[in-house]
Design an enzyme around this catalytic site. Structure first.
Site, PDB file in Angstrom:
ATOM      1  N   ASP A   2     -18.422  26.771 -23.405  1.00  0.00           N
ATOM      2  CA  ASP A   2     -18.026  28.017 -24.055  1.00  0.00           C
ATOM      3  C   ASP A   2     -18.719  29.201 -23.376  1.00  0.00           C
ATOM      4  O   ASP A   2     -19.763  29.036 -22.727  1.00  0.00           O
ATOM      5  CB  ASP A   2     -18.435  28.004 -25.533  1.00  0.00           C
ATOM      6  CG  ASP A   2     -17.719  26.913 -26.308  1.00  0.00           C
ATOM      7  OD1 ASP A   2     -16.647  26.480 -25.855  1.00  0.00           O
ATOM      8  OD2 ASP A   2     -18.253  26.512 -27.359  1.00  0.00           O
TER       9      ASP A   2
HETATM   10  N1  URA Z   1     -19.539  21.805 -27.391  1.00  0.00           N
HETATM   11  C1  URA Z   1     -19.371  23.075 -27.828  1.00  0.00           C
HETATM   12  O1  URA Z   1     -19.175  23.327 -29.009  1.00  0.00           O
HETATM   13  N2  URA Z   1     -19.430  24.070 -26.903  1.00  0.00           N
HETATM   14  C2  URA Z   1     -19.681  23.853 -25.597  1.00  0.00           C
HETATM   15  O2  URA Z   1     -19.739  24.805 -24.817  1.00  0.00           O
HETATM   16  C3  URA Z   1     -19.856  22.522 -25.167  1.00  0.00           C
HETATM   17  C4  URA Z   1     -19.781  21.514 -26.095  1.00  0.00           C
END
Ligand code: URA
Length: 230
Positions: free
Chosen positions: A101
């Site tokens: 993310d």
């Molecule tokens: N899980 C998440 O919620 N976000 C990420 O960036 C990676 C794994």
């Protein structure tokens, strides 16, 4: 392979710029000037652009320490992307092997080897990923059992695969999962009535983020690291 495709693959030029280079008489094949983009090359042919011989790059493999605020995408009009952090030719042929993310930091693998990328990301391979997680509140006491037996995420048909939890503090943990659904870690802790406030990926399979890499830095993977993805 077609001449225009070969030039695009061995340089940073788009197909449109390749056409322009051909029209501007900048390309030679075996010493002869060529303008025909569709010319079919044989393996023995030598292609030059502005007198420089073009050679296909071998497969490339990098680990990047992703900072927050960078998008795991190849292009975006609103945010800088992780590819903006790489000083490499042929950026357009690189792929991101498993996205994070925008606000997540840590290990991102980048390659132009599609099969290797598939081995990292295919759900059937169950490649393990480890995250360092800071939580908004103290974690419930039976979180280990719940994560081990699988959690029902909102709008998912199946329970999450068994996940391993290591407690580092009352609201700080290390979590290892073997799948990569959208916002998976955040949704898992939301299902445990908590909220992720910081998320950092430390490991993918046998590849651990190099301590020497500051956020925004990257390096090529070693042979051992590349081969650790089976
Ligand atoms: N899980 C998440 O919620 N976000 C990420 O960036 C990676 C794994």
């Amino acid at each position: 392979m077609r001449l225009d495709k070969y030039i695009a693959q061995t340089t940073d030029l788009s197909r449109a710029l390749v056409k322009l280079a051909l029209r501007n008489k900048r390309v030679q094949v075996n010493g002869q000037q060529v303008k025909d983009a569709s010319l079919n090359l044989s393996p023995a042919d030598t292609v030059q652009l502005d007198g420089e011989t073009l050679r296909p790059a071998g497969p490339r493999y990098f680990m990047l320490h992703k900072p927050a605020g960078y998008l795991c995408a190849t292009t975006d009009s609103h945010h800088p992307t992780v590819l903006d952090l790489l000083d490499e030719p042929n950026l357009h042929s690189l792929q991101i092997a498993g996205r994070l993310d925008l606000d997540t930091t840590g290990l991102v693998l980048i390659t132009d080897d599609g099969q290797w990328n598939h081995r990292v990301t295919s759900p059937r391979r169950e490649c393990q990923k480890t995250y360092h997680v800071k939580l908004a509140t103290d974690l419930i006491c039976d979180a280990e059992e719940k994560l081990q037996s699988g959690i029902q995420l909102h709008s998912e048909k199946q329970l999450t695969r068994p996940a391993r939890l290591e407690r580092l503090g009352s609201n700080e943990v290390r979590l290892t999962i073997s799948e990569g659904k959208y916002h998976q870690v955040k949704r898992m802790f939301a299902a445990l009535d908590n909220r992720v406030i910081e998320l950092h990926r430390e490991r993918i399979g046998g590849i651990t983020l190099d301590d020497a890499l500051q956020a925004g830095d990257y390096r090529p993977l070693s042979e051992t690291e590349i081969n650790s993805i089976e």
